[in-house]
Design an enzyme around this catalytic site. Sequence first.
Site, mmCIF file in Angstrom:
data_model
loop_
_atom_site.group_PDB
_atom_site.id
_atom_site.type_symbol
_atom_site.label_atom_id
_atom_site.label_comp_id
_atom_site.label_asym_id
_atom_site.label_seq_id
_atom_site.Cartn_x
_atom_site.Cartn_y
_atom_site.Cartn_z
ATOM 1 N N ASP A 250 0.869 -1.253 -0.044
ATOM 2 C CA ASP A 250 -0.012 -0.017 0.098
ATOM 3 C C ASP A 250 0.808 1.295 0.072
ATOM 4 O O ASP A 250 2.018 1.238 0.300
ATOM 5 C CB ASP A 250 -0.823 -0.171 1.244
ATOM 6 N N LYS A 272 -3.873 3.057 -2.649
ATOM 7 C CA LYS A 272 -5.080 3.689 -3.131
ATOM 8 C C LYS A 272 -4.746 4.924 -2.603
ATOM 9 O O LYS A 272 -4.260 5.394 -1.505
ATOM 10 C CB LYS A 272 -6.310 3.289 -2.571
ATOM 11 N N MET A 385 -7.791 9.174 9.613
ATOM 12 C CA MET A 385 -8.292 9.902 8.202
ATOM 13 C C MET A 385 -8.975 10.857 8.695
ATOM 14 O O MET A 385 -10.040 11.125 7.837
ATOM 15 C CB MET A 385 -9.032 8.535 7.372
HETATM 16 N N1 SAH Z 1 -4.587 -0.127 9.041
HETATM 17 C C1 SAH Z 1 -4.196 1.234 9.395
HETATM 18 C C2 SAH Z 1 -5.028 2.418 9.268
HETATM 19 C C3 SAH Z 1 -5.124 2.528 7.744
HETATM 20 S S1 SAH Z 1 -6.291 4.023 7.433
HETATM 21 C C4 SAH Z 1 -3.587 0.955 11.075
HETATM 22 O O1 SAH Z 1 -4.044 0.116 11.742
HETATM 23 O O2 SAH Z 1 -2.813 2.112 11.380
HETATM 24 C C5 SAH Z 1 -5.117 4.980 7.217
HETATM 25 C C6 SAH Z 1 -5.042 6.176 8.167
HETATM 26 O O3 SAH Z 1 -4.267 5.623 9.404
HETATM 27 C C7 SAH Z 1 -4.430 7.425 7.961
HETATM 28 O O4 SAH Z 1 -5.111 8.258 7.104
HETATM 29 C C8 SAH Z 1 -3.844 8.020 9.098
HETATM 30 O O5 SAH Z 1 -5.049 8.603 9.831
HETATM 31 C C9 SAH Z 1 -3.684 6.630 9.808
HETATM 32 N N2 SAH Z 1 -2.106 6.529 10.050
HETATM 33 C C10 SAH Z 1 -1.479 5.326 9.463
HETATM 34 N N3 SAH Z 1 -0.244 5.585 9.480
HETATM 35 C C11 SAH Z 1 -0.016 6.862 10.284
HETATM 36 C C12 SAH Z 1 1.171 7.382 10.682
HETATM 37 N N4 SAH Z 1 2.448 6.814 10.486
HETATM 38 N N5 SAH Z 1 0.990 8.562 11.280
HETATM 39 C C13 SAH Z 1 -0.045 9.101 11.401
HETATM 40 N N6 SAH Z 1 -1.363 8.526 10.983
HETATM 41 C C14 SAH Z 1 -1.106 7.434 10.375
#
Ligand code: SAH
Length: 467
Positions: A250, A272, A385
Site C-alpha cells: 500500500d 489507493k 483519516m
Molecule cells: N490499518 C492502518 C490504518 C489505515 S487507515 C492502521 O492500523 O494504522 C489510514 C490512516 O491511518 C491514515 O489516514 C492515518 O489517519 C492513519 N495513519 C497510518 N499511519 C500513520 C502514521 N504513521 N502517522 C499518522 N497517522 C497514520
Amino acid sequence: MKYLPLLFDITDKPCLIVGGGKIATRRAQNIYNANARVDVISVTTTDQIAQIATESGGKVILRSWHSNDIKTYYRFVVAATNDERTNVKIAETCKQLGIPVNVISDSTLSDFSFPAVIDRDPLTITVSSGSASPILTKLLAQRIDALIPQGYGKLATLIRRYRHKIRENILSPGNRKLFWERVLTGNIAEHIFSGNQSRAEELLLKSLTDPENTTPKGEVYLVGAGPGDPDLLTFRAYRLLQQSEIVLYDRLVSEKILSQIGSDKKMVYVGKQRSNHSVPQGDINQLLVDYAVAGKRVARLKGGDPFIFGRGGEEIELLASRQIPFQVVPGITAASGCASYSGIPLTHRDHAQSVRFVTGQLQDGTVDLPWDQLVAPNQTVVIYMGLNGLPAISTNLIRYGMNSETPAAMIEQGTTLDQKVHISTIAKLPDMVASHCIRPPTLLIVGSVVSLHHSLNWFGNSSPSKK
Ligand code: SAH
C-alpha cells in the site's frame, strides 16, 4: 570491502600463540573450538590456556619468545604478548617466513582478524567491523545471536544427513528447492527447534514419498507493517515477508520497510489514494486469489494493523471462500504507534478509562460519526483519516457538548523521523493545522491525555507547537 571473509578448515593443524594472558586465552579458545592444535609460548600463562593447549594436543613452553620458535609448519601465529615491541618483532619474523600473523595490539600489522562468531555448528555466522569498533561488533553479534534459534545448528545437521537421499529421490532441482523450503519453514523445523529430533526425522522420511510436498502451494500472508518505523515490524511479519515471492503493498507502507524486503521479490504497488483509486479493492482481492492459485506465496503488506481500518477482512473473505490458506499477522496500529512516539498514553487512570478508534473520512462531504458517544467523559478519541474533516470534527464535538478547551493533537507521519506533533485544543486545532503545511498520514487524538505530551514526549526533538 577491505577484507575477504573465508572459512578455513584447521582441524589438527598446528597454530602458535605467543603470550598467555586473557586475550591470548580467548584466542586459544576460538582456535581450539575449530579443532586445531594450539602451541603456546609465554613466561606465564593462565590455567585455562595451558589446559586448552594440552587438550588440543599442543604444547606449552614457559619461557620468552625466540625468533626461531616461529616454525614454517604453523598455519598462523597470534602475537598476544603484553609488550608491543615484542609483538612487532613477532610480526616481522612471520612476514619474513610468509606465515599469516594476527597482532592483538596493532591491526595494521595483522594479516587477518578474529571476527565475533555466532556458533550454530555447522552454521557459522561471523561479524567484523575490520577493527573499527570491537564493541559495535560484539553488540551486533549479540543481537544476531538472540535472533537465531539454537536449533538452527541441529536443522543444518539434519539437512546435511539427508541431502543425498533427497537428491536421489527428488530429481528436479525446482521440486527439491520447494521440498527444502517446506521442511525449513514448516512442521519439521518446528520439531527440531522444540528438541524432538526423532519425530522430525520420521516426518522428513514420510514427506519424501508424499507428492504433495513437491507441488507448489500458494498461500497468502496478510501482514501488518506498522505505522512507519521499520523497527516496529514483528518477527513474524519479517519472517513471512522473507519467504514470500510476491509482495502487494500500500501507499502507507514506509519506504524504509520496503527497502528491507529482499530484492528477489516481485513488488506490486496496489496503493489507493483519495482522489486516485489506482487498484480497485475487488481487483486486489482477486489478484491475491490468482497468485495463490498459481502456487505463489504472496504477502499482502498493509500499513498499521490489517484489521483496523485496513479492509483486511474483505481481502481474506474471498480467500476463505476459495479455501486458499492464509495467515494474518497483526501490526502496530497508527493509534498505538503515534501515541507512544508522541508521549500520549491513550488511557491513564487520571484522564481516560476508555479509548475509541473512529474514522473521520468524509462521506459525501460530511463526517458521519456517533457524536453524542464521542463526547463522553474520561474517554480518549482517536480519529484515523481525519485531516480533511478536521473543521467538521471540531465543530461537531463542541456542538455535542465537548469542552472547547479539550486538548487535541494532530500527529503527522507518526513514528518516522519526520514525525511532527501539533498540540492545541479541539476548538483551535483546525486553525493551527491550516497554518502549517501538513504531510499525510496524520492521526488525530482528542482527550485530556493529550496534555501529558509536554512531560512525556521522548521521541525526536521537534514539536512544532513548542517552537
Ligand atoms: N490499518 C492502518 C490504518 C489505515 S487507515 C492502521 O492500523 O494504522 C489510514 C490512516 O491511518 C491514515 O489516514 C492515518 O489517519 C492513519 N495513519 C497510518 N499511519 C500513520 C502514521 N504513521 N502517522 C499518522 N497517522 C497514520
